[in-house]
Motif scaffolding. Structure first.
Motif, PDB file in Angstrom:
ATOM      1  N   THR A 256      36.158  63.923  34.307  1.00  6.97           N
ATOM      2  CA  THR A 256      37.094  64.948  33.869  1.00  6.97           C
ATOM      3  C   THR A 256      36.375  66.279  33.814  1.00  6.97           C
ATOM      4  O   THR A 256      35.198  66.347  33.445  1.00  6.97           O
ATOM      5  N   CYS A 257      37.060  67.344  34.218  1.00  9.96           N
ATOM      6  CA  CYS A 257      36.461  68.669  34.170  1.00  9.96           C
ATOM      7  C   CYS A 257      36.182  69.044  32.722  1.00  9.96           C
ATOM      8  O   CYS A 257      37.055  68.931  31.863  1.00  9.96           O
ATOM      9  N   GLY A 258      34.975  69.469  32.438  1.00 11.56           N
ATOM     10  CA  GLY A 258      34.587  69.787  31.084  1.00 11.56           C
ATOM     11  C   GLY A 258      34.170  68.572  30.281  1.00 11.56           C
ATOM     12  O   GLY A 258      33.790  68.684  29.121  1.00 11.56           O
ATOM     13  N   GLY A 259      34.239  67.382  30.899  1.00  9.47           N
ATOM     14  CA  GLY A 259      33.870  66.148  30.198  1.00  9.47           C
ATOM     15  C   GLY A 259      32.734  65.451  30.900  1.00  9.47           C
ATOM     16  O   GLY A 259      31.853  66.074  31.476  1.00  9.47           O
ATOM     17  N   SER A 260      32.772  64.132  30.882  1.00  3.66           N
ATOM     18  CA  SER A 260      31.705  63.348  31.484  1.00  3.66           C
ATOM     19  C   SER A 260      32.174  62.761  32.810  1.00  3.66           C
ATOM     20  O   SER A 260      33.355  62.761  33.126  1.00  3.66           O
ATOM     21  N   ALA A 261      31.218  62.258  33.575  1.00  2.61           N
ATOM     22  CA  ALA A 261      31.515  61.558  34.821  1.00  2.61           C
ATOM     23  C   ALA A 261      30.831  60.208  34.784  1.00  2.61           C
ATOM     24  O   ALA A 261      29.730  60.063  34.244  1.00  2.61           O
ATOM     25  N   CYS A 262      31.483  59.214  35.360  1.00  2.00           N
ATOM     26  CA  CYS A 262      30.981  57.835  35.323  1.00  2.00           C
ATOM     27  C   CYS A 262      30.970  57.242  36.715  1.00  2.00           C
ATOM     28  O   CYS A 262      31.618  57.741  37.639  1.00  2.00           O
ATOM     29  N   VAL A 263      30.238  56.143  36.859  1.00  2.00           N
ATOM     30  CA  VAL A 263      30.193  55.377  38.095  1.00  2.00           C
ATOM     31  C   VAL A 263      30.595  53.943  37.776  1.00  2.00           C
ATOM     32  O   VAL A 263      30.015  53.312  36.878  1.00  2.00           O
ATOM     33  N   TRP A 264      31.608  53.451  38.496  1.00  2.00           N
ATOM     34  CA  TRP A 264      32.042  52.066  38.349  1.00  2.00           C
ATOM     35  C   TRP A 264      31.821  51.334  39.669  1.00  2.00           C
ATOM     36  O   TRP A 264      31.939  51.921  40.742  1.00  2.00           O
ATOM     37  N   LEU A 282      23.139  67.328  32.338  1.00  2.00           N
ATOM     38  CA  LEU A 282      23.399  67.686  33.735  1.00  2.00           C
ATOM     39  C   LEU A 282      24.888  67.932  33.968  1.00  2.00           C
ATOM     40  O   LEU A 282      25.273  68.884  34.653  1.00  2.00           O
ATOM     41  N   GLY A 283      25.707  67.067  33.404  1.00  2.00           N
ATOM     42  CA  GLY A 283      27.146  67.219  33.597  1.00  2.00           C
ATOM     43  C   GLY A 283      27.672  68.533  33.079  1.00  2.00           C
ATOM     44  O   GLY A 283      28.591  69.129  33.666  1.00  2.00           O
ATOM     45  N   SER A 284      27.098  69.031  31.978  1.00  2.00           N
ATOM     46  CA  SER A 284      27.573  70.283  31.405  1.00  2.00           C
ATOM     47  C   SER A 284      27.323  71.469  32.318  1.00  2.00           C
ATOM     48  O   SER A 284      27.967  72.510  32.193  1.00  2.00           O
ATOM     49  N   LEU A 285      26.377  71.344  33.268  1.00  2.00           N
ATOM     50  CA  LEU A 285      26.088  72.426  34.196  1.00  2.00           C
ATOM     51  C   LEU A 285      27.120  72.531  35.309  1.00  2.00           C
ATOM     52  O   LEU A 285      27.234  73.578  35.946  1.00  2.00           O
ATOM     53  N   LEU A 286      27.871  71.453  35.538  1.00  2.00           N
ATOM     54  CA  LEU A 286      28.762  71.426  36.695  1.00  2.00           C
ATOM     55  C   LEU A 286      30.179  71.007  36.380  1.00  2.00           C
ATOM     56  O   LEU A 286      31.139  71.541  36.956  1.00  2.00           O
ATOM     57  N   LEU A 287      30.359  70.077  35.464  1.00  2.00           N
ATOM     58  CA  LEU A 287      31.657  69.421  35.328  1.00  2.00           C
ATOM     59  C   LEU A 287      32.735  70.297  34.720  1.00  2.00           C
ATOM     60  O   LEU A 287      33.890  69.893  34.676  1.00  2.00           O
TER      61      LEU A 287
END
Length: 360
Positions: A256-264, A282-287
């Motif tokens: 989610t934009c502004g949130g976290s990213a996951c791998v399933w 890292l996610g906070s720099l891009l997401l």
């Protein structure tokens, strides 16, 4: 010869790493520049991650693209003698692309490092905006020239009146298209409107992710021509989702934009299991960017947006399954001291080689 003398040192040296000892010896005799490169070429790509990130501007007003050397952490600009294109898939060391200034689908192959390209034959039925998938069968003697098949499903008829239901397949060995199945109309609509061109083939099934109302995965079984649909974790809340191949299995990268990213990863063909998360720092720099995209292969996974903002990267470390490590790659702001205009891009992962699309 002028093209090769203009290639950046590290790019040309990486290409030399693919040569056999006798070919490398001949290359050393061509000129002083080649002799220097051949004596300082890096380890062959079998011992390290060999994929370079290729960034193609979405609104390509200039015939160029940008590539990132993962070993030296260095960006280069390459010219492309092509109309505006969109990457679809890597085939060996070549890029399968679609021309974006054509209403109906036109596919081609190119090597952006040598600027060689050719177009594939036209489909039997002209169609607009279909889903495109690729399968490869790599011969043991030279993985740079795999035999491959391209599948096209969905799309609108040339006049825009109906959705196409025939599935067409291009076979590189024969250089021809043929009809190999059909698509239910409701699937054809979703493949046309809500599906990017990227696909992943696992076993005997070709997969696409769709974003119709909520994300889902559609699979086309190549052996019997059947279609099936899979749910997606957090389908209602994901802002972006991409399928990649990871450890030989189908994986989904989403967030989610502004949130976290996951791998399933898909287990037993039906169940998704969480296997990794993007580190928060890292996610906070891009997401927080609303145009996050993703591209990946067995070498690594890249989350990116525009050319200058940088990328979150997860690379495989070690042989076999190994482990995966997250890191950051700076964006392309300057090349050889010259400022680069920032722009939205689409990415692909390729290894620099001398391979030519004419060889297929």
């Amino acid at each position: 010869m002028s093209m090769w003398s203009n290639l950046p040192f590290d790019l040309l040296a990486n290409i030399f790493s693919y040569l056999s000892p006798d070919s490398l010896a001949r290359a050393r005799t061509v000129c002083r520049y080649w002799h220097t490169c051949s004596k300082h070429y890096p380890l062959p790509p079998t011992t390290t991650s060999s994929s370079w990130f290729l960034a193609l501007p979405i609104r390509n007003h200039r015939p160029c693209c940008y590539v990132h050397n993962p070993v030296l952490q260095k960006w280069h600009q390459l010219t492309l003698p092509l109309p505006p294109i969109r990457p679809i898939a890597s085939i060996g060391s070549l890029l399968l692309f679609r021309v974006t200034n054509s209403t109906t689908l036109q596919l081609g192959l190119c090597n952006p490092f040598t600027r060689d390209f050719r177009y594939l034959p036209r489909l039997h039925v002209a169609r607009t905006n279909p889903a495109v998938g690729v399968t490869t069968s790599e011969p043991s003697n030279d993985v740079r020239f795999p035999q491959f098949r391209v599948y096209v499903a969905g799309g609108m008829s040339e006049g825009g009146a109906t959705y196409e239901t025939d599935v067409e397949m291009y076979e590189s060995r024969l250089d021809t298209w043929r009809v190999v199945g059909s698509t239910p109309v409701e699937f054809s609509v979703r493949l046309t409107v809500w599906t990017p061109n990227e696909s992943v083939c696992i076993g005997n099934t070709l997969y696409w992710v769709t974003s119709a109302r909520a994300y889902s995965v559609m699979g086309f079984e190549l052996g019997n021509g059947r279609w099936r649909e899979l749910g997606v974790p957090m389908a209602e809340t994901l802002e972006f989702a991409t399928l990649v191949r990871r450890n030989g299995a189908l994986a989904l990268v989403g967030g989610t934009c502004g949130g976290s990213a996951c791998v399933w990863e898909l287990r037993d063909g039906h169940t998704w299991g969480l296997v990794d998360k993007v580190p928060h720092e890292l996610g906070s720099l891009l997401l927080g960017n609303k145009s996050v995209k993703c591209v990946g292969n067995e070498d690594g996974v890249y989350l990116y947006s525009d050319l200058g903002c940088g990328m979150v990267v997860c690379k495989r470390v070690g042989v076999g399954v190994g482990r995966w490590e997250w890191g950051w790659v700076d964006g392309c702001g300057y090349i050889n001291g010259n400022k680069v205009h920032n722009c939205l891009v689409r990415g692909a992962l390729l290894s620099p080689t001398l391979a030519s699309p004419v060889a297929f």
